[in-house]
Design a protein around this motif. Structure first.
Motif, PDB file in Angstrom:
ATOM      1  N   GLU A 153       0.858  -1.177   0.000  1.00 55.74           N
ATOM      2  CA  GLU A 153       0.000   0.000   0.000  1.00 55.74           C
ATOM      3  C   GLU A 153       0.896   1.229   0.000  1.00 55.74           C
ATOM      4  OE1 GLU A 153      -3.138   0.230   2.942  1.00 55.74           O
ATOM      5  OE2 GLU A 153      -3.115  -1.957   3.098  1.00 55.74           O
ATOM      6  N   VAL A 170      -4.310   9.823  -1.074  1.00 54.42           N
ATOM      7  CA  VAL A 170      -4.741   8.834  -2.062  1.00 54.42           C
ATOM      8  C   VAL A 170      -3.927   7.577  -1.785  1.00 54.42           C
ATOM      9  CG1 VAL A 170      -4.818   8.243  -4.514  1.00 54.42           C
ATOM     10  CG2 VAL A 170      -5.264  10.583  -3.786  1.00 54.42           C
ATOM     11  N   THR A 171      -4.610   6.432  -1.672  1.00 49.15           N
ATOM     12  CA  THR A 171      -3.916   5.177  -1.408  1.00 49.15           C
ATOM     13  C   THR A 171      -3.983   4.295  -2.636  1.00 49.15           C
ATOM     14  OG1 THR A 171      -4.470   5.281   0.938  1.00 49.15           O
ATOM     15  CG2 THR A 171      -3.813   3.143   0.082  1.00 49.15           C
ATOM     16  N   SER A 172      -2.838   3.725  -2.991  1.00 50.93           N
ATOM     17  CA  SER A 172      -2.761   2.806  -4.119  1.00 50.93           C
ATOM     18  C   SER A 172      -2.203   1.468  -3.639  1.00 50.93           C
ATOM     19  CB  SER A 172      -1.845   3.382  -5.203  1.00 50.93           C
ATOM     20  OG  SER A 172      -1.739   2.473  -6.279  1.00 50.93           O
ATOM     21  N   ILE A 187      -0.218  -1.536  -5.086  1.00 51.39           N
ATOM     22  CA  ILE A 187       0.577  -1.938  -6.244  1.00 51.39           C
ATOM     23  C   ILE A 187       1.488  -3.092  -5.836  1.00 51.39           C
ATOM     24  CG2 ILE A 187       0.489   0.357  -7.280  1.00 51.39           C
ATOM     25  CD1 ILE A 187       3.369   0.816  -6.372  1.00 51.39           C
ATOM     26  N   ALA A 215      -0.227  10.493  -8.699  1.00 51.55           N
ATOM     27  CA  ALA A 215      -1.208   9.410  -8.611  1.00 51.55           C
ATOM     28  C   ALA A 215      -2.153   9.573  -9.792  1.00 51.55           C
ATOM     29  CB  ALA A 215      -1.973   9.477  -7.290  1.00 51.55           C
ATOM     30  N   VAL A 227      -5.492   8.250 -11.629  1.00 51.46           N
ATOM     31  CA  VAL A 227      -6.707   7.511 -11.300  1.00 51.46           C
ATOM     32  C   VAL A 227      -7.575   7.404 -12.541  1.00 51.46           C
ATOM     33  CG1 VAL A 227      -8.757   7.422  -9.843  1.00 51.46           C
ATOM     34  CG2 VAL A 227      -6.620   8.395  -8.941  1.00 51.46           C
ATOM     35  N   SER A 268     -10.907   5.070 -13.848  1.00 50.41           N
ATOM     36  CA  SER A 268     -11.899   4.088 -13.440  1.00 50.41           C
ATOM     37  C   SER A 268     -13.066   4.093 -14.407  1.00 50.41           C
ATOM     38  CB  SER A 268     -12.396   4.418 -12.030  1.00 50.41           C
ATOM     39  OG  SER A 268     -13.410   3.516 -11.645  1.00 50.41           O
TER      40      SER A 268
END
Length: 71
Positions: free
Chosen positions: A27, A37-39, A41, A59, A61, A63
């Motif tokens: 994370e 913002v959390t990703s 990967i 970041a 994003v 979607s």
């Protein structure tokens, strides 16, 4: 390689605030002017990108679905 253009419209510049490493996935929390913002990967990507707390990042994003919940 440098990116000349990208079709992702939601781009948030920030700094890596925290990395929680796992065996396979990690994370990455990115502090932006609008919040965190959390990703999630792969840990391999964390290493390959040389990410560390304080790294300057963007970041991205993208979607196909955004859900809304009434609170």
């Amino acid at each position: 390689m440098s990116i000349q253009a990208i079709n992702v419209r939601n781009q948030f510049r920030g700094k890596v605030k925290e990395i929680i490493k796992g065996d396979v996935v990690s994370e990455v929390d990115v502090e932006t002017p609008w919040g965190v913002v959390t990703s999630v990967i792969t840990t391999r990507s964390v290493v390959d990108l040389g990410l560390a707390v304080g790294s300057d990042v963007v970041a991205l994003v993208k979607s196909t679905e955004v859900s809304i919940a009434k609170v």
